[in-house]
Design a protein around this motif. Structure first.
Motif, PDB file in Angstrom:
ATOM      1  N   VAL A   1       0.842  -1.203   0.000  1.00 29.36           N
ATOM      2  CA  VAL A   1       0.000   0.000   0.000  1.00 29.36           C
ATOM      3  C   VAL A   1       0.874   1.249   0.000  1.00 29.36           C
ATOM      4  O   VAL A   1       0.610   2.207  -0.733  1.00 29.36           O
ATOM      5  N   ARG A   2       1.911   1.221   0.833  1.00 33.08           N
ATOM      6  CA  ARG A   2       2.802   2.381   0.921  1.00 33.08           C
ATOM      7  C   ARG A   2       3.475   2.654  -0.421  1.00 33.08           C
ATOM      8  O   ARG A   2       3.561   3.803  -0.861  1.00 33.08           O
ATOM      9  N   SER A   3       3.927   1.612  -1.062  1.00 35.86           N
ATOM     10  CA  SER A   3       4.579   1.765  -2.366  1.00 35.86           C
ATOM     11  C   SER A   3       3.626   2.384  -3.391  1.00 35.86           C
ATOM     12  O   SER A   3       4.005   3.315  -4.117  1.00 35.86           O
ATOM     13  N   LEU A   4       2.419   1.861  -3.446  1.00 35.23           N
ATOM     14  CA  LEU A   4       1.431   2.399  -4.391  1.00 35.23           C
ATOM     15  C   LEU A   4       1.062   3.840  -4.052  1.00 35.23           C
ATOM     16  O   LEU A   4       0.964   4.694  -4.944  1.00 35.23           O
ATOM     17  N   ALA A   5       0.877   4.115  -2.777  1.00 40.11           N
ATOM     18  CA  ALA A   5       0.505   5.472  -2.364  1.00 40.11           C
ATOM     19  C   ALA A   5       1.626   6.460  -2.655  1.00 40.11           C
ATOM     20  O   ALA A   5       1.382   7.568  -3.144  1.00 40.11           O
ATOM     21  N   LEU A   6       2.846   6.059  -2.347  1.00 44.98           N
ATOM     22  CA  LEU A   6       3.974   6.964  -2.594  1.00 44.98           C
ATOM     23  C   LEU A   6       4.157   7.223  -4.088  1.00 44.98           C
ATOM     24  O   LEU A   6       4.506   8.333  -4.486  1.00 44.98           O
ATOM     25  N   ALA A   7       3.914   6.208  -4.897  1.00 45.67           N
ATOM     26  CA  ALA A   7       3.997   6.403  -6.347  1.00 45.67           C
ATOM     27  C   ALA A   7       2.900   7.353  -6.822  1.00 45.67           C
ATOM     28  O   ALA A   7       3.140   8.220  -7.677  1.00 45.67           O
TER      29      ALA A   7
ATOM     30  N   GLU B   1      -2.518  17.228   2.460  1.00 43.06           N
ATOM     31  CA  GLU B   1      -3.071  15.896   2.711  1.00 43.06           C
ATOM     32  C   GLU B   1      -2.119  14.806   2.221  1.00 43.06           C
ATOM     33  O   GLU B   1      -2.031  13.730   2.814  1.00 43.06           O
ATOM     34  N   ALA B   2      -1.402  15.071   1.156  1.00 43.11           N
ATOM     35  CA  ALA B   2      -0.425  14.106   0.659  1.00 43.11           C
ATOM     36  C   ALA B   2       0.720  13.963   1.660  1.00 43.11           C
ATOM     37  O   ALA B   2       1.192  12.848   1.930  1.00 43.11           O
ATOM     38  N   LYS B   3       1.139  15.081   2.229  1.00 43.55           N
ATOM     39  CA  LYS B   3       2.190  15.036   3.253  1.00 43.55           C
ATOM     40  C   LYS B   3       1.723  14.252   4.470  1.00 43.55           C
ATOM     41  O   LYS B   3       2.469  13.454   5.040  1.00 43.55           O
ATOM     42  N   LYS B   4       0.473  14.469   4.869  1.00 42.91           N
ATOM     43  CA  LYS B   4      -0.086  13.738   6.011  1.00 42.91           C
ATOM     44  C   LYS B   4      -0.143  12.238   5.719  1.00 42.91           C
ATOM     45  O   LYS B   4       0.142  11.417   6.590  1.00 42.91           O
ATOM     46  N   ALA B   5      -0.525  11.904   4.509  1.00 44.81           N
ATOM     47  CA  ALA B   5      -0.628  10.490   4.123  1.00 44.81           C
ATOM     48  C   ALA B   5       0.743   9.826   4.164  1.00 44.81           C
ATOM     49  O   ALA B   5       0.881   8.712   4.681  1.00 44.81           O
ATOM     50  N   ARG B   6       1.756  10.503   3.625  1.00 41.20           N
ATOM     51  CA  ARG B   6       3.116   9.940   3.654  1.00 41.20           C
ATOM     52  C   ARG B   6       3.580   9.744   5.094  1.00 41.20           C
ATOM     53  O   ARG B   6       4.182   8.728   5.434  1.00 41.20           O
ATOM     54  N   SER B   7       3.296  10.712   5.920  1.00 36.04           N
ATOM     55  CA  SER B   7       3.683  10.644   7.325  1.00 36.04           C
ATOM     56  C   SER B   7       2.963   9.500   8.041  1.00 36.04           C
ATOM     57  O   SER B   7       3.574   8.742   8.805  1.00 36.04           O
TER      58      SER B   7
ATOM     59  N   ALA C   1       4.431   6.175   7.008  1.00 34.73           N
ATOM     60  CA  ALA C   1       5.734   5.968   7.640  1.00 34.73           C
ATOM     61  C   ALA C   1       5.558   5.577   9.112  1.00 34.73           C
ATOM     62  O   ALA C   1       6.239   4.677   9.614  1.00 34.73           O
ATOM     63  N   GLU C   2       4.634   6.241   9.790  1.00 30.59           N
ATOM     64  CA  GLU C   2       4.371   5.925  11.195  1.00 30.59           C
ATOM     65  C   GLU C   2       3.813   4.509  11.343  1.00 30.59           C
ATOM     66  O   GLU C   2       4.203   3.780  12.266  1.00 30.59           O
ATOM     67  N   ALA C   3       2.921   4.124  10.463  1.00 30.58           N
ATOM     68  CA  ALA C   3       2.348   2.776  10.523  1.00 30.58           C
ATOM     69  C   ALA C   3       3.427   1.723  10.304  1.00 30.58           C
ATOM     70  O   ALA C   3       3.471   0.703  11.004  1.00 30.58           O
ATOM     71  N   THR C   4       4.314   1.977   9.359  1.00 33.83           N
ATOM     72  CA  THR C   4       5.412   1.054   9.094  1.00 33.83           C
ATOM     73  C   THR C   4       6.308   0.926  10.324  1.00 33.83           C
ATOM     74  O   THR C   4       6.687  -0.177  10.721  1.00 33.83           O
ATOM     75  N   ARG C   5       6.598   2.040  10.934  1.00 35.33           N
ATOM     76  CA  ARG C   5       7.431   2.026  12.140  1.00 35.33           C
ATOM     77  C   ARG C   5       6.746   1.263  13.274  1.00 35.33           C
ATOM     78  O   ARG C   5       7.396   0.502  13.991  1.00 35.33           O
ATOM     79  N   GLU C   6       5.466   1.437  13.443  1.00 32.66           N
ATOM     80  CA  GLU C   6       4.737   0.731  14.501  1.00 32.66           C
ATOM     81  C   GLU C   6       4.770  -0.780  14.287  1.00 32.66           C
ATOM     82  O   GLU C   6       4.919  -1.543  15.246  1.00 32.66           O
ATOM     83  N   VAL C   7       4.620  -1.213  13.042  1.00 36.30           N
ATOM     84  CA  VAL C   7       4.696  -2.642  12.750  1.00 36.30           C
ATOM     85  C   VAL C   7       6.092  -3.162  13.103  1.00 36.30           C
ATOM     86  O   VAL C   7       6.229  -4.211  13.742  1.00 36.30           O
TER      87      VAL C   7
END
Length: 86
Positions: A34-40, A49-55, A58-64
């Motif tokens: 999902v992150r890859s597709l969203a970042l692309a 909103e795009a900056k918030k989404a990227r952030s 990144a936070e979700a990835t870190r939590e995992v």
């Protein structure tokens, strides 16, 4: 509670930790996709909103990653205690 009961509970806990790890790894893999597709999709966007989404991604990835580390430490400590019990 006997030592045998404690050992059985530790083994059950380790099994639960293994299942949690498997689940988290699946979540991590899906999140990476999902992150890859969203970042692309959001590439070069400076929209707030795009900056918030990227952030958020990144936070979700870190939590995992942090949760996977926590599960690994719990499993290591549980296994060490199980070995100490004999």
């Amino acid at each position: 509670m006997s030592v045998g009961d404690v050992k059985a509970d530790l083994r059950d806990g380790n099994q639960s930790l293994d299942q949690a790890k498997t689940t988290l790894e699946g979540i991590g893999a899906a999140l990476a996709e999902v992150r890859s597709l969203a970042l692309a999709t959001l590439h070069d966007s400076q929209h707030p909103e795009a900056k918030k989404a990227r952030s958020a991604l990144a936070e979700a990835t870190r939590e995992v990653e942090l949760t996977l580390r926590t599960v690994a430490v719990a499993k290591d400590r549980s296994t060490a205690f199980l070995k100490a019990l004999g």
